[in-house]
Each structure stands twice: as structure tokens, then as C-alpha cells.
Design a protein around this motif. Structure first.
Motif, PDB file in Angstrom:
ATOM      1  N   SER A  49     -17.874  19.709  -6.444  1.00  0.00           N
ATOM      2  CA  SER A  49     -16.599  19.980  -7.053  1.00  0.00           C
ATOM      3  C   SER A  49     -16.721  21.102  -8.225  1.00  0.00           C
ATOM      4  O   SER A  49     -16.153  21.858  -8.443  1.00  0.00           O
ATOM      5  CB  SER A  49     -15.863  18.803  -7.657  1.00  0.00           C
ATOM      6  N   TYR A  50     -17.960  20.801  -8.816  1.00  0.00           N
ATOM      7  CA  TYR A  50     -18.131  21.836 -10.108  1.00  0.00           C
ATOM      8  C   TYR A  50     -18.513  23.169  -9.460  1.00  0.00           C
ATOM      9  O   TYR A  50     -17.989  23.992 -10.082  1.00  0.00           O
ATOM     10  CB  TYR A  50     -19.364  21.072 -10.781  1.00  0.00           C
ATOM     11  N   ILE A  51     -19.504  23.234  -8.306  1.00  0.00           N
ATOM     12  CA  ILE A  51     -19.692  24.508  -7.852  1.00  0.00           C
ATOM     13  C   ILE A  51     -18.724  25.377  -7.193  1.00  0.00           C
ATOM     14  O   ILE A  51     -18.490  26.400  -7.350  1.00  0.00           O
ATOM     15  CB  ILE A  51     -21.051  24.196  -6.850  1.00  0.00           C
ATOM     16  N   GLN A  52     -17.910  24.051  -6.653  1.00  0.00           N
ATOM     17  CA  GLN A  52     -16.535  24.871  -5.902  1.00  0.00           C
ATOM     18  C   GLN A  52     -15.555  25.711  -7.212  1.00  0.00           C
ATOM     19  O   GLN A  52     -14.938  26.698  -6.905  1.00  0.00           O
ATOM     20  CB  GLN A  52     -15.693  23.790  -5.444  1.00  0.00           C
ATOM     21  N   GLN A  53     -15.718  25.016  -8.270  1.00  0.00           N
ATOM     22  CA  GLN A  53     -14.919  25.597  -9.314  1.00  0.00           C
ATOM     23  C   GLN A  53     -15.509  26.541 -10.169  1.00  0.00           C
ATOM     24  O   GLN A  53     -14.768  27.515 -10.518  1.00  0.00           O
ATOM     25  CB  GLN A  53     -14.352  24.474 -10.377  1.00  0.00           C
ATOM     26  N   HIS A  54     -16.653  26.377 -10.431  1.00  0.00           N
ATOM     27  CA  HIS A  54     -17.292  27.371 -11.214  1.00  0.00           C
ATOM     28  C   HIS A  54     -18.589  28.117 -10.659  1.00  0.00           C
ATOM     29  O   HIS A  54     -19.352  29.048 -11.287  1.00  0.00           O
ATOM     30  CB  HIS A  54     -18.177  26.616 -12.510  1.00  0.00           C
ATOM     31  N   GLY A  55     -18.875  27.959  -9.619  1.00  0.00           N
ATOM     32  CA  GLY A  55     -20.417  28.361  -8.946  1.00  0.00           C
ATOM     33  C   GLY A  55     -21.403  27.886  -9.640  1.00  0.00           C
ATOM     34  O   GLY A  55     -21.363  26.957 -10.189  1.00  0.00           O
ATOM     35  N   HIS A  56     -22.491  28.919  -9.640  1.00  0.00           N
ATOM     36  CA  HIS A  56     -23.762  28.257  -9.963  1.00  0.00           C
ATOM     37  C   HIS A  56     -24.583  29.216 -10.630  1.00  0.00           C
ATOM     38  O   HIS A  56     -25.546  30.034 -10.296  1.00  0.00           O
ATOM     39  CB  HIS A  56     -24.621  27.434  -9.161  1.00  0.00           C
ATOM     40  N   PRO A  57     -23.771  30.053 -11.870  1.00  0.00           N
ATOM     41  CA  PRO A  57     -24.467  31.127 -12.299  1.00  0.00           C
ATOM     42  C   PRO A  57     -25.524  30.794 -13.265  1.00  0.00           C
ATOM     43  O   PRO A  57     -26.497  31.623 -13.290  1.00  0.00           O
ATOM     44  CB  PRO A  57     -23.425  31.844 -13.401  1.00  0.00           C
ATOM     45  N   ASN A  58     -25.865  29.453 -13.487  1.00  0.00           N
ATOM     46  CA  ASN A  58     -26.794  28.990 -14.402  1.00  0.00           C
ATOM     47  C   ASN A  58     -27.298  27.592 -13.976  1.00  0.00           C
ATOM     48  O   ASN A  58     -26.492  26.612 -14.293  1.00  0.00           O
ATOM     49  CB  ASN A  58     -26.676  29.044 -15.690  1.00  0.00           C
ATOM     50  N   TRP A  59     -28.290  27.344 -13.340  1.00  0.00           N
ATOM     51  CA  TRP A  59     -28.411  26.175 -12.630  1.00  0.00           C
ATOM     52  C   TRP A  59     -29.105  25.130 -13.856  1.00  0.00           C
ATOM     53  O   TRP A  59     -28.774  24.131 -13.979  1.00  0.00           O
ATOM     54  CB  TRP A  59     -29.715  26.351 -11.683  1.00  0.00           C
ATOM     55  N   ARG A  60     -29.587  25.847 -14.936  1.00  0.00           N
ATOM     56  CA  ARG A  60     -30.067  25.005 -15.729  1.00  0.00           C
ATOM     57  C   ARG A  60     -29.155  24.486 -16.718  1.00  0.00           C
ATOM     58  O   ARG A  60     -29.310  23.231 -17.069  1.00  0.00           O
ATOM     59  CB  ARG A  60     -31.220  25.790 -16.779  1.00  0.00           C
ATOM     60  N   ALA A  61     -28.162  25.128 -16.744  1.00  0.00           N
ATOM     61  CA  ALA A  61     -26.964  24.711 -17.609  1.00  0.00           C
ATOM     62  C   ALA A  61     -25.985  23.788 -16.816  1.00  0.00           C
ATOM     63  O   ALA A  61     -25.213  23.181 -17.212  1.00  0.00           O
ATOM     64  CB  ALA A  61     -26.302  25.854 -18.438  1.00  0.00           C
ATOM     65  N   LEU A  62     -26.124  23.924 -15.405  1.00  0.00           N
ATOM     66  CA  LEU A  62     -25.308  23.371 -14.733  1.00  0.00           C
ATOM     67  C   LEU A  62     -25.079  21.820 -14.774  1.00  0.00           C
ATOM     68  O   LEU A  62     -23.804  21.272 -14.978  1.00  0.00           O
ATOM     69  CB  LEU A  62     -25.399  23.863 -13.045  1.00  0.00           C
ATOM     70  N   PRO A  63     -26.165  21.064 -14.628  1.00  0.00           N
ATOM     71  CA  PRO A  63     -25.991  19.706 -14.812  1.00  0.00           C
ATOM     72  C   PRO A  63     -25.346  19.355 -15.971  1.00  0.00           C
ATOM     73  O   PRO A  63     -24.721  18.316 -16.224  1.00  0.00           O
ATOM     74  CB  PRO A  63     -27.324  19.104 -14.880  1.00  0.00           C
ATOM     75  N   LYS A  64     -25.588  19.929 -17.132  1.00  0.00           N
ATOM     76  CA  LYS A  64     -25.150  19.440 -18.542  1.00  0.00           C
ATOM     77  C   LYS A  64     -23.612  19.669 -18.291  1.00  0.00           C
ATOM     78  O   LYS A  64     -22.880  18.752 -18.970  1.00  0.00           O
ATOM     79  CB  LYS A  64     -25.748  20.233 -19.607  1.00  0.00           C
ATOM     80  N   HIS A  65     -23.221  20.867 -17.955  1.00  0.00           N
ATOM     81  CA  HIS A  65     -21.874  21.181 -17.813  1.00  0.00           C
ATOM     82  C   HIS A  65     -21.042  20.261 -16.992  1.00  0.00           C
ATOM     83  O   HIS A  65     -19.841  19.883 -17.191  1.00  0.00           O
ATOM     84  CB  HIS A  65     -21.442  22.575 -17.663  1.00  0.00           C
ATOM     85  N   ALA A  66     -21.543  20.027 -15.860  1.00  0.00           N
ATOM     86  CA  ALA A  66     -20.950  19.153 -14.703  1.00  0.00           C
ATOM     87  C   ALA A  66     -21.027  17.459 -15.200  1.00  0.00           C
ATOM     88  O   ALA A  66     -20.406  16.719 -14.430  1.00  0.00           O
ATOM     89  CB  ALA A  66     -21.819  19.492 -13.463  1.00  0.00           C
ATOM     90  N   GLY A  67     -21.842  17.279 -16.151  1.00  0.00           N
ATOM     91  CA  GLY A  67     -21.950  15.834 -16.438  1.00  0.00           C
ATOM     92  C   GLY A  67     -22.994  15.155 -15.591  1.00  0.00           C
ATOM     93  O   GLY A  67     -22.457  14.010 -15.309  1.00  0.00           O
ATOM     94  N   LEU A  68     -23.893  15.895 -15.111  1.00  0.00           N
ATOM     95  CA  LEU A  68     -24.750  15.281 -14.188  1.00  0.00           C
ATOM     96  C   LEU A  68     -26.108  14.842 -14.826  1.00  0.00           C
ATOM     97  O   LEU A  68     -26.507  15.789 -15.610  1.00  0.00           O
ATOM     98  CB  LEU A  68     -25.161  15.864 -12.860  1.00  0.00           C
TER      99      LEU A  68
END
Length: 273
Positions: free
Chosen positions: A27-46
Motif C-alpha cells: 500500500s505504501y508503494i502504491q501510494q508513494h512509489g519507492h524513491p528512497n528505499w532506505r527511508a521507505l520502511p521508516k515512512h511506511a512504519g515497517l
DNA sequence: AATCCGCACAACCGCAGGAGT
DNA sequence: AACTCCTGCGGTTGTGCGGAT
């Protein structure tokens, strides 16, 4: 070159992904894509490192992953390309739409290598992939249901191997129809093969990484499925009716491949890329 | 029925290299 | 030029399952 400090392992989860984690990532990638994998889990709450998220996405959750048994043509393609390229799984994967380098690597190590070693090149393959999912029937049912949520396109069927194209990105996050369709395969010219093969490597990686993120960033709310499949290479191929050279002539082309290999070996020096 | 063994595959790890500063 | 950050790649490991013993 500096090496990225390994993700701080404190508190980060490892091991198999849960249903909930998959949902969150999708759901996070569907909404925001993955411009920054490193920051993704933090933003997604993973509670995962970016690396793990990227791997999970690219190897399992990505919408264009082709699941199911490898066709004979795909296996032969892997074997041929491995002969040419060695363990360059990512490059090999670009020629097998919907297949990941990890999957191809697994297939190679668990099956194809042995098949070659035993010189079993004739029709009946040893028992394998009769159920690609020994686990699929159990715990992967839930996982596949998750994956299917972002599969806007029906699962590929057995005819898909006829749509294989030599030069083609494995990832449909972006692709250019003209680029895809103009990369026709001329097996008679080994230099062109080499050129396309290696060009393909960098070309697609650049193209994919760039366009995919652009799409996502420019349209953060765009449904990923619609974006990806609107430019799906498979669809393009279907429309253009481009055939896979391996499919067209793969078993009859052993001599051709032999010729290619021997001619390549005659070259004084291979260009470095 | 219990145990062992091999297979299949998801996931992790370390490294290389490009991009940005 | 030197450094850091980030991503991607390839090798390897861990785990669960099914079949064989």
C-alpha cells in the motif's frame, strides 16, 4: 567507493515477511512509489531495513512477477544465456519477463545446473516445479492473495513463453515501446548480440530506475498497477507480435548458438563495460 | 509413525559502483 | 579528488515441505 553502513540492526525485524508487512509495503508503494528505499520502511512504519523492503518488493510483491513453473523455453533461455554471460543473473532476468534474478538464480542452482551436469538435455526434465509452491499451498496462499491484490493483470499463462523477447526488461515499471520494439534480435551478427546484450544491461537499468521513479514521484497517487501495465512490455510484445528467437528456433538453433559462441571466442578481446 | 534427506525458494549478507556533495 | 549515501548484484544461508527409508 564508500559502502553504505548496514542498516542499524537494532530493533529491525528479519526473516520471513508477514501478511501485514506485505500489506503495508504494497500500500505504501502504491501510494508513494519507492524513491528512497532506505527511508521507505521508516515512512511506511515497517521495522525492516530498506534493503529487505526492496528485496521483498522486487522478488515477490512486484505486480509483474510471473509466478509458476518455468517453461522449457525459459529454462533453455537461461541455459543459453548463462553460457554466454555467466552468473549475470540480472542480465539474464531482463530476457525473461516477469522472472527475477533471484528466482533464476535459484532455478539454476537447484535444477538447471544439475540438468546440465547430467547432460540431460532431452525432453523430460527431472521432477521439479510440479508444484512450484510446495509452500504455496499453505502459507503462500495468503501471500499470493496479497500479491494478487496489486496484480491488475491476469496471471500469465502457458502461452506467455511465446511472447518472450530477447531484449526486454524484467521489470515493467517502465519501458519504452519504441525501445523495446526496436531491439530486434539479429542472431546472425554476434557483435550486435553482444552489443545489445550489454547495452541492454545498462540501458534498461538506467531506464527503469529513472522512469519508474519519475512516474511515481510525478504521480504519487497514481495506482501503480495502472501505471505499470499501461506500458507493460508484455502488452507491447503482444501487440507487436514480436517473437522470441529462442521460442522460434530454440531447439533448432543449437548450431546457431554454437556458431555464435565460437565466433565470440575468436574475438581478440571483448570490450569491457 | 518417526526420522532422515533432498529440494525449492525466500531472505540475508557483503561488495561494487553510480550519484551527489 | 575525496567522501558519503544509496541501490543493485551475486553468493550464500535458513527454513519448510514432501518423499524415502
Amino acid at each position: 567507493m564508500g559502502r553504505a553502513p548496514c542498516c542499524e540492526k537494532m530493533g529491525l525485524k528479519k526473516g520471513p515477511w508477514s501478511h501485514d508487512e506485505d500489506q503495508i509495503l504494497i500500500s505504501y508503494i502504491q501510494q508513494h512509489g519507492h524513491p528512497n528505499w532506505r527511508a521507505l520502511p521508516k515512512h511506511a512504519g515497517l521495522l525492516r531495513c530498506g534493503k529487505s523492503c526492496r528485496l521483498r518488493w522486487t522478488n515477490y510483491l512486484r505486480p509483474d512477477i510471473k509466478r509458476g513453473n518455468f517453461s522449457r523455453e525459459e529454462e533453455d533461455t537461461i541455459i543459453h544465456l548463462h553460457e554466454m554471460l555467466g552468473n549475470r543473473w540480472s542480465v539474464i532476468a531482463t530476457n525473461l519477463p516477469g522472472r527475477t534474478d533471484n528466482e533464476i538464480k535459484n532455478v539454476w542452482h537447484t535444477y538447471l545446473k544439475k540438468r546440465l551436469e547430467s547432460h540431460e538435455t532431452t525432453s523430460h526434465a527431472p521432477k521439479r516445479h510440479s508444484t512450484k509452491s510446495k509452500r504455496a499451498s499453505s502459507d503462500k496462499n495468503s501471500e499470493e492473495s496479497i500479491v494478487s491484490q496489486c496484480h491488475a493483470q491476469p496471471q500469465l499463462n502457458s502461452h506467455d513463453e511465446e511472447q518472450l523477447v530477447y531484449v526486454q526488461p524484467s521489470c515493467s515499471e517502465s519501458s519504452s515501446e519504441t525501445e523495446t520494439t526496436t531491439n530486434s534480435f539479429d542472431v546472425a551478427k554476434h557483435e550486435e548480440i553482444k552489443h545489445e546484450t550489454f547495452l541492454d544491461d545498462s540501458f534498461w537499468s538506467e531506464t527503469l530506475s529513472g522512469e519508474g521513479d519519475d512516474i511515481m514521484e510525478s504521480n504519487p497517487t497514481t495506482n501503480i498497477s495502472s501505471v505499470e501495465f499501461s506500458s507493460s512490455p508484455l502488452k507491447v510484445i503482444e501487440n507487436e507480435d514480436i517473437r522470441n528467437p529462442y521460442t522460434d528456433c530454440h531447439m533448432g538453433s543449437i548450431d546457431l548458438w554454437y556458431d555464435i559462441f565460437t565466433r565470440i571466442e575468436e574475438l581478440p578481446e571483448l570490450p569491457e563495460f
